[in-house]
Motif scaffolding. Sequence first.
Motif, PDB file in Angstrom:
ATOM      1  N   THR A 113       0.943  -1.111  -0.008  1.00 36.21           N
ATOM      2  CA  THR A 113      -0.004  -0.050  -0.167  1.00 36.21           C
ATOM      3  C   THR A 113       0.823   1.312   0.046  1.00 36.21           C
ATOM      4  O   THR A 113       0.365   2.331  -0.577  1.00 36.21           O
ATOM      5  CB  THR A 113      -0.983  -0.123   1.138  1.00 36.21           C
ATOM      6  OG1 THR A 113      -0.084   0.216   2.513  1.00 36.21           O
ATOM      7  CG2 THR A 113      -1.919  -1.108   1.099  1.00 36.21           C
ATOM      8  N   HIS A 114       2.182   1.226   0.651  1.00 36.87           N
ATOM      9  CA  HIS A 114       2.801   2.483   0.745  1.00 36.87           C
ATOM     10  C   HIS A 114       4.166   1.933   1.232  1.00 36.87           C
ATOM     11  O   HIS A 114       4.544   0.919   1.878  1.00 36.87           O
ATOM     12  CB  HIS A 114       2.277   3.590   1.862  1.00 36.87           C
ATOM     13  CG  HIS A 114       1.905   3.438   3.040  1.00 36.87           C
ATOM     14  ND1 HIS A 114       1.256   2.410   3.707  1.00 36.87           N
ATOM     15  CD2 HIS A 114       2.607   3.990   3.933  1.00 36.87           C
ATOM     16  CE1 HIS A 114       1.285   2.346   4.857  1.00 36.87           C
ATOM     17  NE2 HIS A 114       2.407   2.976   5.291  1.00 36.87           N
ATOM     18  N   HIS A 115       5.083   2.898   1.321  1.00 32.37           N
ATOM     19  CA  HIS A 115       6.778   2.315   1.307  1.00 32.37           C
ATOM     20  C   HIS A 115       7.135   2.589   2.841  1.00 32.37           C
ATOM     21  O   HIS A 115       8.397   2.004   2.874  1.00 32.37           O
ATOM     22  CB  HIS A 115       7.323   3.661   0.826  1.00 32.37           C
ATOM     23  CG  HIS A 115       7.461   4.872   1.217  1.00 32.37           C
ATOM     24  ND1 HIS A 115       8.467   5.265   2.076  1.00 32.37           N
ATOM     25  CD2 HIS A 115       6.944   6.072   0.994  1.00 32.37           C
ATOM     26  CE1 HIS A 115       7.949   6.558   2.747  1.00 32.37           C
ATOM     27  NE2 HIS A 115       7.249   7.211   1.759  1.00 32.37           N
ATOM     28  N   HIS A 116       6.323   2.673   3.720  1.00 34.72           N
ATOM     29  CA  HIS A 116       6.947   2.815   5.198  1.00 34.72           C
ATOM     30  C   HIS A 116       7.374   1.278   5.439  1.00 34.72           C
ATOM     31  O   HIS A 116       6.925   0.522   5.336  1.00 34.72           O
ATOM     32  CB  HIS A 116       5.664   3.130   6.118  1.00 34.72           C
ATOM     33  CG  HIS A 116       5.627   4.763   6.081  1.00 34.72           C
ATOM     34  ND1 HIS A 116       4.350   5.278   6.430  1.00 34.72           N
ATOM     35  CD2 HIS A 116       6.277   5.780   5.756  1.00 34.72           C
ATOM     36  CE1 HIS A 116       4.395   6.528   6.523  1.00 34.72           C
ATOM     37  NE2 HIS A 116       5.726   6.889   5.765  1.00 34.72           N
ATOM     38  N   LEU A 117       8.445   1.497   6.452  1.00 41.07           N
ATOM     39  CA  LEU A 117       9.260   0.057   6.464  1.00 41.07           C
ATOM     40  C   LEU A 117       8.365  -1.008   7.128  1.00 41.07           C
ATOM     41  O   LEU A 117       8.703  -2.051   6.994  1.00 41.07           O
ATOM     42  CB  LEU A 117      10.334   0.419   7.649  1.00 41.07           C
ATOM     43  CG  LEU A 117      11.322  -0.814   7.640  1.00 41.07           C
ATOM     44  CD1 LEU A 117      11.757  -1.160   6.263  1.00 41.07           C
ATOM     45  CD2 LEU A 117      12.448  -0.306   8.707  1.00 41.07           C
ATOM     46  N   GLY A 136      -4.711   0.340   4.012  1.00 42.78           N
ATOM     47  CA  GLY A 136      -3.290   0.622   4.377  1.00 42.78           C
ATOM     48  C   GLY A 136      -3.324   1.599   5.756  1.00 42.78           C
ATOM     49  O   GLY A 136      -4.427   1.289   6.692  1.00 42.78           O
ATOM     50  N   ASP A 137      -2.588   2.754   5.839  1.00 45.20           N
ATOM     51  CA  ASP A 137      -2.620   3.494   6.776  1.00 45.20           C
ATOM     52  C   ASP A 137      -3.322   4.592   6.405  1.00 45.20           C
ATOM     53  O   ASP A 137      -3.098   5.851   7.080  1.00 45.20           O
ATOM     54  CB  ASP A 137      -1.134   3.837   7.262  1.00 45.20           C
ATOM     55  CG  ASP A 137      -0.335   2.642   7.763  1.00 45.20           C
ATOM     56  OD1 ASP A 137      -1.171   1.527   8.166  1.00 45.20           O
ATOM     57  OD2 ASP A 137       0.854   2.853   8.082  1.00 45.20           O
ATOM     58  N   THR A 138      -4.283   4.588   5.644  1.00 43.66           N
ATOM     59  CA  THR A 138      -4.911   6.019   5.251  1.00 43.66           C
ATOM     60  C   THR A 138      -6.352   6.109   6.207  1.00 43.66           C
ATOM     61  O   THR A 138      -6.650   6.908   6.866  1.00 43.66           O
ATOM     62  CB  THR A 138      -5.358   6.075   3.854  1.00 43.66           C
ATOM     63  OG1 THR A 138      -4.112   6.066   3.031  1.00 43.66           O
ATOM     64  CG2 THR A 138      -6.069   7.194   3.193  1.00 43.66           C
ATOM     65  N   GLY A 144      -1.703  11.067   0.755  1.00 43.33           N
ATOM     66  CA  GLY A 144      -1.898  11.868   2.181  1.00 43.33           C
ATOM     67  C   GLY A 144      -1.082  11.425   3.164  1.00 43.33           C
ATOM     68  O   GLY A 144       0.009  12.084   3.565  1.00 43.33           O
ATOM     69  N   HIS A 145      -1.301  10.314   3.786  1.00 45.39           N
ATOM     70  CA  HIS A 145      -0.354   9.535   4.637  1.00 45.39           C
ATOM     71  C   HIS A 145       0.905   9.484   3.964  1.00 45.39           C
ATOM     72  O   HIS A 145       2.188  10.019   4.566  1.00 45.39           O
ATOM     73  CB  HIS A 145      -0.952   8.076   5.073  1.00 45.39           C
ATOM     74  CG  HIS A 145       0.029   7.578   5.979  1.00 45.39           C
ATOM     75  ND1 HIS A 145       0.136   7.802   7.225  1.00 45.39           N
ATOM     76  CD2 HIS A 145       0.820   6.419   5.854  1.00 45.39           C
ATOM     77  CE1 HIS A 145       1.072   7.059   7.884  1.00 45.39           C
ATOM     78  NE2 HIS A 145       1.467   6.030   7.038  1.00 45.39           N
ATOM     79  N   THR A 146       1.273   8.870   2.841  1.00 49.16           N
ATOM     80  CA  THR A 146       2.384   9.131   1.989  1.00 49.16           C
ATOM     81  C   THR A 146       1.863   9.563   0.415  1.00 49.16           C
ATOM     82  O   THR A 146       0.504   9.310   0.283  1.00 49.16           O
ATOM     83  CB  THR A 146       3.142   7.882   1.479  1.00 49.16           C
ATOM     84  OG1 THR A 146       2.233   6.773   1.067  1.00 49.16           O
ATOM     85  CG2 THR A 146       3.602   7.317   3.135  1.00 49.16           C
TER      86      THR A 146
HETATM   87 ZN   LIG Z   1       2.483   4.040   7.076  1.00 48.36          ZN
END
Ligand SMILES: [Zn+2]
Length: 256
Positions: A55-59, A133-135, A114-116
């Motif tokens: 969903t996005h690049h966070h580790l 994801g984290d949205t 937004g979040h990323t």
């Molecule tokens: Zn995240």
Amino acid sequence: MAAHIHQFLCLKDNFGVLIHDPETRHTAAIDAPEAGPILEALAAKEWNLTEILVTHHHLDHIGGIPGLKAKFPEARVIGPAREADKIGKLDQAVGEGDQVTVGRLEAMVLDIPGHTSGHVAYWFEGEDILFTGDTLFAMGCGRGFEEPPNVLFESLMKLAKLNGEIQVYCGHEYTLANGEFALTIEPDNVLLRDRVAEVRQLRAENKFTLPTTLTIELGTNPFLRADEPSVQQAVGLPGADPVAVFTELRERKNRA
Ligand SMILES: [Zn+2]
């Protein structure tokens, strides 16, 4: 609803989720917080990993990819084109409107920045399942790390317009803390009070609070309710633009 879903915890409070097509036996991991618990879950189900949907690049969403690829070298890594430079090698780089397949299961990619900046959601329309994801979280939303608040707000509104019966899976088990914050905004919201009571019970029994549905979120999630007079009143902005109300809510939650 042909897909099988298996949800479990990774790291401290990240969710690992597997979506499995029983007909083709394809199995996708939604994000890869850490390899160990995902490999254990696959083994327990006797499923082979064929896709990783990022969903996005966070580790805490990609850290497990190398360990999964070591065990399942054929698994295809699918993720947002706009974050490819941060995620590493993608076998399929995706963005708004693209189709992703997990065997016979099909997902549409939605851009929800937004979040990323490149964050995407995967919407398995035929299954009524959405991975946010984290949205969007249950009764909350992610922090806007890489875009101004109006961009995150637009992404949340985009999700909120989908079919209310959709089952929503999120990146973290943050529901109880989100619900307690939501109660500070709308202490008289009966739906919210009932939902937080239910969530307290679930957590006391060490059970997960997800999936949620968009209908539940529209009734209880203050970040989707920035146009409600009760929410506007609570943050001292009656009649204000919903983006301003959302921004104030997000800042209060950051301080909470
Ligand atoms: Zn995240």
